[in-house]
Design an enzyme around this catalytic site. Structure first.
Site, PDB file in Angstrom:
ATOM      1  N   HIS A 193       0.823  -1.196   0.000  1.00 50.69           N
ATOM      2  CA  HIS A 193       0.000   0.000   0.000  1.00 50.69           C
ATOM      3  C   HIS A 193       0.869   1.263   0.000  1.00 50.69           C
ATOM      4  CE1 HIS A 193      -3.730   2.199   0.988  1.00 50.69           C
ATOM      5  NE2 HIS A 193      -2.937   2.982   1.698  1.00 50.69           N
ATOM      6  N   HIS A 221     -10.645   2.459  -1.062  1.00 48.58           N
ATOM      7  CA  HIS A 221     -10.786   2.086   0.346  1.00 48.58           C
ATOM      8  C   HIS A 221     -11.643   0.826   0.387  1.00 48.58           C
ATOM      9  CE1 HIS A 221     -10.616   3.801   4.615  1.00 48.58           C
ATOM     10  NE2 HIS A 221      -9.408   3.664   4.170  1.00 48.58           N
TER      11      HIS A 221
END
Lengths: 253, 953
Positions: B225, B288
């Site tokens: 990430h 998300h």
């Protein structure tokens, strides 16, 4: 002649302040955008302005109920100053969240507060962003809507339903939701929130305190109209008149 | 402790309850006639009755419409009644309802200072006969999400004590080969073998074992990430070596195009391009996904909150002016019984995500102008939630700042709690049936007003030049934000100085917490007093937590004790490059084998009513798309303001005619056939929308967002490589550079031993500068008698199309892009629009020509006649259905007034186009086939109804 001074009052969660400033500037005013803390803490004085605006937004997140927390803050922190402001013949405008704040603070009231008034959840249970047709009462004492008969403006709110425990005198009802032809009782979604008596905007008995759920500051120029690419829409939006009327009146103060 | 209950007066309708009645009916439970919602507040205080009554009367209840009761006036039995079920739900300890903070403030405003804490709950009174199974179903599927909430029982304690934390410095013994240290590392972290080896080698050189916070820092900083190691890997793809995928494809196109208006690309939190002489725009889209899968409302809300902080943390800070949201879900009518354990039903995810995005975005006062919603069963356990934000900043502030040694590290905004601990690793890993229970600390309910306050105050601090550099606290929390900011200086942080929501956090938790609404700034010491005063003036928290140094080390202290010390060199350059294998093979699907129907009206109605094509008005109207006053072309257009606009246009500066067009392109169905053409199609789609509303390709910037399955599998990575190659090739020809991007890999779910991966999904987001917004064009037909042109060739490209999907087919002929020809065509069409020759324009995408003309007709409230024999073909097609529903790229339908015919045709030049019909006032859409016979004759009201009814919730 010096320009009319407008205060755009800001609090945590205010979010229509910049376009409200633009609208007042188009109407020829000089605008200050100030945080409520500056007044509560005594850094600024309300008396320095001729028009006070509580703009749209979600002050304090609209937690508990829309506008409630800022309403209390105004009532308890600035109550006396606001009373003097009104007594001096000045103007107060509440847009959307500002309507909710002014009503819940008791600044905009009907019959001296004897007729209980509030705003609550839309009947649809949803936030609604759409344009609405409005009719103005030509008999209204409201300074802001002088010469206005009909308007087309956007609403964007979840708690815009006006609830009154009793009858509201006509003089306090400034704007009502209508259909395209101006008829009342048009029902959802033309009345987007189920407001009693199709009330979209109200004023006090003097006509100097005015509040409405639709956003006049979002229709200042033609390209904000949802169908400007289809039809002849003028350069100027319907909402501008509200601000021009206010500034014109304040110039005479 | 006090308890207050607030409820609507019984004669008033309960709008919140009415929504639940509908949701309960959607579960197949028909017996519930009414639901009423009671708001519960617990106050941790001992107040005299008059003070408590003051709080109720003037704060918690509205006497015009509500009744309240408190403490002794609450009898537990009053809510009991025949055929009524009562359920009370509250947030779990540690999950903060933003309302609690507001109540605390408002109570202080009333002059009451002795309330220590507030907790809220909701009590549902459900009327109607229900058995226990049905009640459980209502609770489990609608009222309670155990990740963040629980049902209140008689013994529930609203205010639980937070455990005290006693400092102890923890090490992992990794140097002693026989010790248990390595096993513990494997248990707590999922480092790859080469990563772990690099760590062991490093600490062996240091002659000491790492502390827990050091390993945490490495784990966060080296996560997929944060560092995108797959895109930076050394990949062997079908035998060819690619060293750094990003740099050799997407970023390469940007470098080759070398546009002077690209001000900051691939280096900051968002990409920055010039808007005009004085202003710049920055743009970022993030996902998300995993948090939204387990807690849709909080996950999506914090998704918006997170992406808004990107432009705010770019350069020296920009003001967010527009949001865009794209969601991918499983179909809302997916059978409940087929939903795996631990997975939420897609309808609930959809509703929760929508509510989270709307509540957060609306409260921030950022218009949500553009988006898309796609449906595919493979998104069942892995829904995708893309949130994007456009920011506006003065041009001279567009470059990332640089702090100096001695500058102070200041964290501003929200307080730090145990929220989202290990969120980045959660985001980078595969979901399993257990995820819902394991991941509870990864989700929090955002507080948009805190973020709004942070934006308001930071922009003032920026204009007063009170800080030298800014970044957001996102994935990895302070560990990533501070670690990255100090990469070329060094830093010392005193962790006990970080303001906490509650006691009990370890130094390590403080460091990696992902609590929302926090930003990090580097403040020169001489500015700190003015900065603190400014923040105090609007009640926004700011805390000095350390100091930048020049020793190129990250040094962490807790109450004076050194708990972590990493060299910046190892932290940022110590991660070994991954070596990966990629393979791609062209799949072969069944070719469609059915005759073209004689009447295509029914097929058109069916395609219009598919989840992917149907109207998304139910969602759009719940977003504020007018706030900030800049809207020029809204998401819904046409006679009744309900037609599907192609791209949105805003005017960022209210006193200027210059505009920004925001669009997106996404079509995962094509990825199934060939990810290369999927990527090319997505770019083409995003650009088509810009052209359709009157823009041009002169200054268009792109963003890429890849959501993929597990790229450690060579075929998955092979597909990714192909998609990135198309991004390079196509962007280069169109002259549209990528300025930023993001990826979310490992979107897979393991269920009953089977792995379900999402379809390869690439979202292309585009922004285009429009010199004069008064030239904008909407897609709705304007006037009967006008001509309708199709611009661009139609091919027999039905692979992955909406039409074949209605027959459960996918086919093979994926739509391709002939970029050089398409560029000329788009350029010419854009000149025609600028000349005012185009009255309406709509691009052909899902459902092709058929859907496009139907949408234009019903949006304009006008009929149309189309002749398929005139449609220019790129290859011979002898089927009406294929011409009507082909999804060939780079095609537009254009309405032109008859008097402009010649001029329009001259402007299009020798690109491919043809007049294929006229606008009529018949209210009918008529399509004539290749042999001149009518194949569609449907009323526009019926077409519109088919398109609107699926999502009319």
């Amino acid at each position: 002649m010096s320009k009319v001074r407008v205060l755009v009052l800001r609090a945590p969660g205010t979010n229509c302040d910049m376009e409200t400033i633009f609208a007042f500037e188009q109407a020829g005013a000089e605008v200050s955008r100030l945080h409520i803390n500056r007044f509560v803490r005594g850094n600024e004085r309300l008396a320095d302005y001729q028009i006070m605006v509580v703009p749209g937004g979600f002050t304090y997140g609209d937690d508990i109920a829309a506008g409630r927390v800022l309403a209390n803050e105004l009532r308890l922190g600035l109550g006396e100053d606001i009373k003097r402001f009104v007594a001096d013949g000045k103007l107060i405008l509440g847009i959307c969240n500002g309507f909710q704040v002014l009503v819940k603070a008791g600044i905009l009231s009907v019959d001296g507060g004897k007729i209980p008034l509030t705003l609550t959840d839309n009947d649809s249970g949803r936030f609604e962003c759409r344009w609405v047709y409005l009719a103005a009462d030509p008999e209204s004492p409201c300074i802001f809507t002088r010469g206005v008969e009909r308007m087309y403006l956007p609403v964007a709110h979840a708690e815009g339903k006006v609830v009154v425990a009793g009858e509201v005198p006509d003089r306090n009802i400034v704007l009502r939701y209508t259909d395209e032809q101006g008829n009342l009782g048009a029902g959802y979604p033309l009345n987007p929130n189920g407001s009693q008596a199709d009330i979209a905007g109200m004023c006090d008995d003097t006509g100097r305190i005015f509040a409405l759920m639709p956003h006049p500051e979002r229709f200042i120029r033609g390209t904000q109209h949802p169908r400007w690419t289809r039809c002849e829409v003028g350069e100027q939006g319907d909402g501008l008149r509200i601000f021009q009327n206010a500034v014109a009146w304040a110039e005479s103060l | 402790m006090h308890r207050v209950e607030v409820r609507l007066k019984s004669h008033l309708p309960d709008a919140r309850g009415a929504g639940l009645v509908k949701d309960i009916r959607d579960l197949g439970i028909e017996t519930v006639s009414d639901v009423r919602v009671v708001d519960i507040y617990w106050l941790d205080a001992e107040l005299p009755p008059d003070k408590l009554d003051l709080i109720c009367r003037s704060l918690l209840a509205d006497p015009v419409i509500q009744d309240y009761r408190s403490d002794s006036t609450i009898s537990t039995d009053t809510d009991k009644a025949a055929n009524r079920r009562v359920v009370e739900v509250t947030y779990n300890p540690g999950v903060m309802d933003p309302v609690e903070e507001t109540v605390m403030k408002a109570v202080r405003d009333l002059g009451i200072v002795d309330v220590r804490a507030v907790k809220t709950a909701k009590r549902y009174l459900i009327e109607g006969e229900l058995d226990n199974g049905q009640l459980d179903s209502i609770c489990g599927k609608l009222l309670v999400n155990p990740i963040v909430e629980h049902i209140v029982r008689s013994d529930t304690v609203p205010f639980s004590e937070h455990p005290r934390y006693h400092f102890r410095l923890n090490h992992y013994n990794i140097l002693d080969a026989g010790g248990s240290g390595l096993a513990a590392v494997h248990k707590d972290f999922s480092f790859s073998a080469p990563e772990l080896k690099a760590i062991i080698d490093h600490f062996r050189e240091q002659g000491r074992n790492p502390t827990d916070v050091e390993l945490e820092t490495l784990f966060q900083t080296w996560s997929e990430h944060c560092v995108h190691k797959t895109f930076k890997a050394r990949i062997t793809s079908n035998g060819v070596v690619i060293d750094n995928l990003l740099r050799s494809t997407i970023a390469k196109a940007t470098a080759e195009l070398n546009k002077p208006w690209c001000l900051s690309v691939f280096m900051d939190n968002a990409g920055v391009i010039a808007f005009d002489e004085k202003w710049a725009l920055c743009f970022k889209v993030e996902t998300h996904n995993h948090p939204s899968a387990v807690e849709p409302y909080g996950g999506a809300a914090t998704g918006i909150g997170g992406v808004v902080r990107d432009p705010l943390g770019t350069g020296l800070g920009s003001k967010p002016i527009c949001n865009t949201d794209v969601f991918c879900f499983a179909p809302p009518d997916y059978p409940h019984e087929k939903v795996p354990k631990g997975v939420l039903h897609p309808r609930r995810i959809f509703k929760g995500v929508r509510a989270g995005v709307a509540d957060y975005g609306n409260r921030l006062g950022i218009p949500t102008l553009n988006g898309a919603i796609l449906f595919d069963e493979r998104y069942l356990a892995n829904p995708l939630v893309f949130c994007g934000t456009l920011g506006l900043m003065p041009r001279e502030l567009s470059q990332r700042g640089q702090q100096r040694a001695g500058d102070l590290v200041v964290v501003v905004g929200g307080r730090t709690g145990r929220d989202g601990i290990h969120g980045v690793t959660f985001a980078s890993e595969q979901l399993t049936e257990k995820s819902s229970t394991l991941s509870f600390t990864s989700v929090q309910i955002g507080n948009p007003i805190v973020e709004k306050k942070v934006i308001d105050i930071l922009l003032q601090a920026r204009d007063r030049k009170l800080y030298r550099r800014i970044t957001d606290c996102g994935g990895g929390g302070l560990s990533s934000a501070v670690g990255e900011m100090a990469a070329d200086t060094g830093v010392r942080v005193d962790l006990e100085k970080v303001p906490l929501k509650y006691a009990g956090l370890t130094y390590s938790e403080i460091w990696v917490s992902e609590s929302q609404e926090r930003m990090l700034i580097a403040v020169p010491p001489e500015c700190i007093d003015e900065l603190m005063e400014l923040f105090d003036s609007e009640d926004v928290e700011a805390a000095v937590i350390g100091e930048f140094t020049d020793n190129h080390h990250l040094r962490l202290f807790y109450h004076g004790e050194l708990v972590g010390d990493l060299s910046m060199e190892f932290l940022h350059d110590g991660l070994p490059q991954m070596n990966m294998e990629a393979v791609w093979q062209q799949p072969l699907h069944t070719e469609p084998d059915f005759a073209s129907p004689d009447n295509l009206g029914g097929d058109l109605l069916k395609v219009l009513g598919t989840w992917n094509v149907c109207s998304k008005e139910w969602v759009i109207r719940q977003y504020d798309h007018e706030v900030q006053g800049g809207s020029v072309l809204k998401p819904l257009v046409g006679r009744d303001s309900d037609g599907p606009g192609d791209a949105a246009i805003i005017r960022p500066l209210l006193d200027s005619d210059r505009g920004v067009i925001v669009s997106n392109g996404i079509n995962p169905n094509y990825g199934e056939l060939d990810p290369y053409w999927m990527a090319a199609s997505a770019i083409d789609e995003a650009l088509r929308q810009i052209i359709a509303v009157g823009g041009s390709l002169e200054q268009v910037a792109l963003l890429d967002n890849f959501c993929w399955g597990d790229t450690r599998r060579p075929d998955m990575l092979g597909a990714l490589v192909r998609a990135t190659q198309a991004c390079h090739d196509v962007a280069l020809v169109y002259g549209t550079p990528f300025v930023s991007g993001k990826d979310s890999l490992n979107n897979e779910f393991e269920y009953e031993g089977r792995v379900i991966a999402i379809p390869h999904t690439l979202l292309i987001s585009a922004i285009g500068i429009m010199a004069d917004v008064n030239r904008a064009v909407s897609m709705d037909l304007k006037q009967a008698g006008d001509l309708i042109y199709i611009v661009g060739d139609t091919y027999s490209e039905l692979g992955g199309s909406a039409y074949l999907a209605t027959r459960d087919l996918i086919g093979n002929s994926v739509p391709r892009v002939d970029a050089p020809r398409a560029k000329t065509l788009m350029d010419n069409l854009s000149v025609a629009t600028r000349k005012g020759l185009v009255k309406a324009c709509h691009d052909c995408s899902d459902g092709g020509l058929g859907v496009a003309i139907a949408e234009m007709a019903f949006a304009g409230g006008l009929g149309a006649t189309i002749r398929l024999e005139h449609v220019p073909l790129g290859e011979p097609i002898d089927r009406n259905d294929f011409i009507l529903f082909s999804e060939s790229n780079s095609r537009f339908l254009v309405e032109v007034a008859p008097e402009n015919r010649e001029e329009f045709e001259k402007t299009l030049g020798n690109t491919r186009w043809a007049a294929v019909g006229e606008v009529s006032d018949s209210g009918m859409l008529e399509v004539y086939g290749l042999d001149g016979r009518r194949v569609v004759n449907e009323s526009i009201s019926e077409l519109k109804e088919a398109w609107q009814s699926p999502l009319r919730w």
